[in-house]
Design an enzyme around this catalytic site. Structure first.
Site: not given
Length: 284
Positions: A67, A106
């Site tokens: 990420k 997220d």
């Protein structure tokens, strides 16, 4: 028009429940698309991201351990959504006009699940985050100045320091507290919520990342691991009558936001939730 391809880039990705959720959503809205798994070795990550356009991929999610690397790649080679830049990680990529655009779902996905599923409002509370990788980074940066204090620990102290520096660019530096072995218990004792943001718990033989003796009454636990009905940490916390849950809700909501970014259509949340629960049963 050719079938659209979406997918998940990570390593490993075999445990992922995302294909079940996203393919159910495509089917429900009669979108001619398929969501696949792309297990990418670390040495091949840049090439895989470079090849998304060439391979006619419409969009991807990014998971452990890429990420932060994906955010860095897109910052140099594509367009980084302002939100993703602040959150310090990318977990969703959309291909727009041959360019990679990086987003982060997220943070908002976690927040929605925290409030709706765990019934916990983080404003003014003390939050303890175990881990300082991509998901932890997004959560800490999304919560920002809301909590009173955010304690962060990781086996790699450098990652905690990196996150601290990033946090201080945007928020009041006094709210961020780096936690080391010598102040672990004291910091957890003063916390209202424990967020478990390491991969520990994904495998059957993984130990609990926190000694159950350190859990105190009134502490809520949100374990981001979602590939099993309950991790050891969640089981131990539940035995102590603490409110605890896995990351299935976060997976659902971050996936729904990604779906909406890709398709510009409202995500069929209940269809996606049902598909996730069924996939988790099969997985187990």
């Amino acid at each position: 028009m050719a079938k659209l391809t979406y997918g998940l880039i990570g390593h490993p990705v075999g445990h992922s429940l995302s294909p079940a959720m996203q393919n159910a959503a495509f089917a429900a809205l009669k979108i001619d698309a398929e969501y696949k798994l792309f297990d990418v070795e670390p040495a091949d990550l840049q090439q895989s991201l470079n090849d998304l356009v060439k391979n006619n991929i419409a969009g991807v999610n990014v998971t452990i351990p890429y990420k932060v690397k994906a955010k860095d790649f897109i910052a140099a080679n594509g367009v980084l959504n302002e939100h993703a830049e602040r959150l310090g990680a990318v977990n969703t990529i959309k291909i727009v006009g041959g360019k990679l655009v990086g987003f982060n779902t997220d943070g908002p996905g976690f927040y929605r699940s925290l409030v709706e599923d765990l019934k916990f409002e983080p404003e003014g509370k003390n939050i303890f985050v175990l881990g300082a990788g991509g998901a932890a980074r997004a959560i800490v940066m999304y919560l920002g100045n809301g909590p009173k204090e955010i304690f962060v620990t990781d086996i790699d102290d450098c990652m905690v320091e990196e996150l601290r520096r990033h946090f201080e660019k945007y928020y009041d530096h006094r709210r961020f507290k780096a936690v080391y072995k010598n102040n672990f218990k004291e910091s957890l004792d003063s916390s209202d919520l424990l967020v478990q943001a390491t991969p520990l718990g994904m495998h059957d033989d993984d130990p609990s990342p926190v000694d159950p003796e350190l859990l105190h009454s009134g502490l809520r636990i949100y374990d981001l691991v979602y590939n099993r009905p309950a991790t050891k940490l969640v089981e131990e916390a539940s035995r102590m009558k603490l409110h605890a849950m896995t990351g299935l809700g976060m997976l659902l909501y971050q996936g729904a936001i990604a779906f909406e970014l890709w398709t510009a259509k409202k995500a069929p949340i209940e269809v996606m939730r049902k598909a996730l629960k069924e996939a988790l049963k099969d997985h187990g």
